[in-house]
Design a protein around this motif. Structure first.
Motif, short mmCIF file in Angstrom:
data_model
loop_
_atom_site.label_atom_id
_atom_site.label_comp_id
_atom_site.label_asym_id
_atom_site.label_seq_id
_atom_site.Cartn_x
_atom_site.Cartn_y
_atom_site.Cartn_z
N GLU A 33 -5.34 -0.58 -7.49
CA GLU A 33 -5.37 0.94 -7.64
C GLU A 33 -4.99 1.54 -8.80
O GLU A 33 -5.74 2.67 -9.23
CB GLU A 33 -4.13 1.77 -7.32
CG GLU A 33 -4.00 0.80 -5.58
CD GLU A 33 -4.91 2.42 -4.09
OE1 GLU A 33 -5.16 3.30 -5.11
OE2 GLU A 33 -4.96 2.10 -4.12
N ASP A 34 -4.68 0.46 -10.26
CA ASP A 34 -4.19 0.66 -11.13
C ASP A 34 -4.30 -0.52 -11.73
O ASP A 34 -4.61 -1.20 -11.36
CB ASP A 34 -3.38 2.01 -11.71
CG ASP A 34 -3.93 3.31 -12.80
OD1 ASP A 34 -4.16 2.55 -13.10
OD2 ASP A 34 -3.06 4.47 -12.38
N VAL A 48 -2.54 -2.97 -10.76
CA VAL A 48 -1.57 -2.24 -9.06
C VAL A 48 -2.31 -2.35 -7.99
O VAL A 48 -3.64 -1.75 -8.44
CB VAL A 48 -1.38 -0.73 -9.81
CG1 VAL A 48 -0.39 0.20 -8.37
CG2 VAL A 48 -0.36 -0.02 -11.09
N GLY A 50 -2.62 -2.29 -4.44
CA GLY A 50 -2.06 -1.36 -3.26
C GLY A 50 -2.72 -1.53 -2.16
O GLY A 50 -3.84 -2.67 -1.44
N GLU A 59 1.65 3.37 1.63
CA GLU A 59 0.84 2.84 1.00
C GLU A 59 2.29 2.20 -0.12
O GLU A 59 2.30 2.24 -0.64
CB GLU A 59 -0.55 2.98 0.13
CG GLU A 59 -1.32 1.91 -0.53
CD GLU A 59 -2.10 2.22 -0.44
OE1 GLU A 59 -3.49 1.66 -0.45
OE2 GLU A 59 -3.08 3.31 -1.32
N LYS A 60 1.62 0.66 -0.13
CA LYS A 60 2.76 0.04 -0.84
C LYS A 60 2.28 -0.91 -2.35
O LYS A 60 0.67 -0.52 -2.35
CB LYS A 60 3.74 -1.20 -0.65
CG LYS A 60 4.81 -0.18 0.64
CD LYS A 60 5.32 -2.02 1.44
CE LYS A 60 5.83 -1.26 2.48
NZ LYS A 60 6.57 -2.81 3.32
N TYR A 61 2.79 -0.43 -3.14
CA TYR A 61 1.92 -0.61 -4.92
C TYR A 61 3.30 -1.51 -5.23
O TYR A 61 3.94 -1.65 -5.50
CB TYR A 61 2.35 0.43 -5.94
CG TYR A 61 1.36 1.67 -5.02
CD1 TYR A 61 -0.28 2.18 -5.22
CD2 TYR A 61 1.74 2.93 -4.57
CE1 TYR A 61 -1.21 3.05 -4.41
CE2 TYR A 61 1.13 3.77 -3.88
CZ TYR A 61 -0.23 4.03 -3.82
OH TYR A 61 -0.84 4.84 -3.36
N HIS A 62 2.40 -3.33 -5.65
CA HIS A 62 2.74 -4.03 -6.20
C HIS A 62 2.47 -4.25 -7.31
O HIS A 62 0.60 -4.10 -7.83
CB HIS A 62 2.77 -5.45 -5.37
CG HIS A 62 2.74 -5.44 -3.96
ND1 HIS A 62 4.55 -5.65 -3.40
CD2 HIS A 62 2.79 -4.59 -2.91
CE1 HIS A 62 4.50 -5.21 -2.77
NE2 HIS A 62 3.48 -4.73 -1.79
N ILE A 95 4.17 4.92 -7.25
CA ILE A 95 3.60 5.06 -7.90
C ILE A 95 4.32 5.52 -9.31
O ILE A 95 4.52 4.96 -10.15
CB ILE A 95 2.67 6.04 -7.71
CG1 ILE A 95 1.46 5.79 -6.84
CG2 ILE A 95 1.54 7.19 -9.07
CD1 ILE A 95 0.18 4.73 -7.41
N LEU A 98 5.74 3.12 -11.37
CA LEU A 98 5.61 1.98 -12.16
C LEU A 98 5.67 2.34 -13.83
O LEU A 98 5.23 1.21 -14.21
CB LEU A 98 4.44 1.75 -11.49
CG LEU A 98 3.48 1.56 -10.18
CD1 LEU A 98 2.21 1.93 -9.67
CD2 LEU A 98 3.35 -0.23 -9.66
#
Length: 120
Positions: A33-34, A48, A50, A59-62, A95, A98
């Protein structure tokens, strides 16, 4: 330094964002995602990834240490050395979280969870 598969060391961030991420069993586990950059040290803090959402909801961001991603030409995506279940259990963030505290807390948690030495 080139990736394990010998690919170039430079790539534009716009080409990375949206790229699929797979585990070693070739299962798609999400997408990039980023990319979080540390503008004071000229380095990548983490990718990042998702996953888990539908149409942008839930959605989860890791945060995943960049050094764990290896580009695989056959899939056209990145491969990480863990399962979807391991990612599911990893620290997840919104988001906005982060980049809180300059991303340091998230970065440190990610390196700790994935057992990656930041100095290496």
């Amino acid at each position: 330094m080139p990736t394990k598969s010998g690919h170039t060391t430079a790539i534009r961030a716009t080409r990375v964002i949206g790229t699929n991420v797979y585990n070693e069993a070739n299962d798609k586990i999400g997408e990039i995602e980023d990319v979080m950059l540390d503008k004071t040290s000229d380095s990548i803090m983490f990718a990042v990834i998702g996953f888990g959402g539908f149409l942008g909801m839930g959605e989860k961001y890791h945060a995943v240490p960049w050094k764990l991603l290896n580009y695989d030409e056959s899939t056209g995506g990145y491969v990480v050395p863990f399962t979807k279940e391991q990612l599911t259990q990893a620290p997840a963030h919104t988001i906005s979280e982060l980049s809180e505290n300059d991303g340091r807390r998230v970065r440190d948690n990610a390196f700790s969870y994935y057992k990656v030495d930041r100095a290496a």
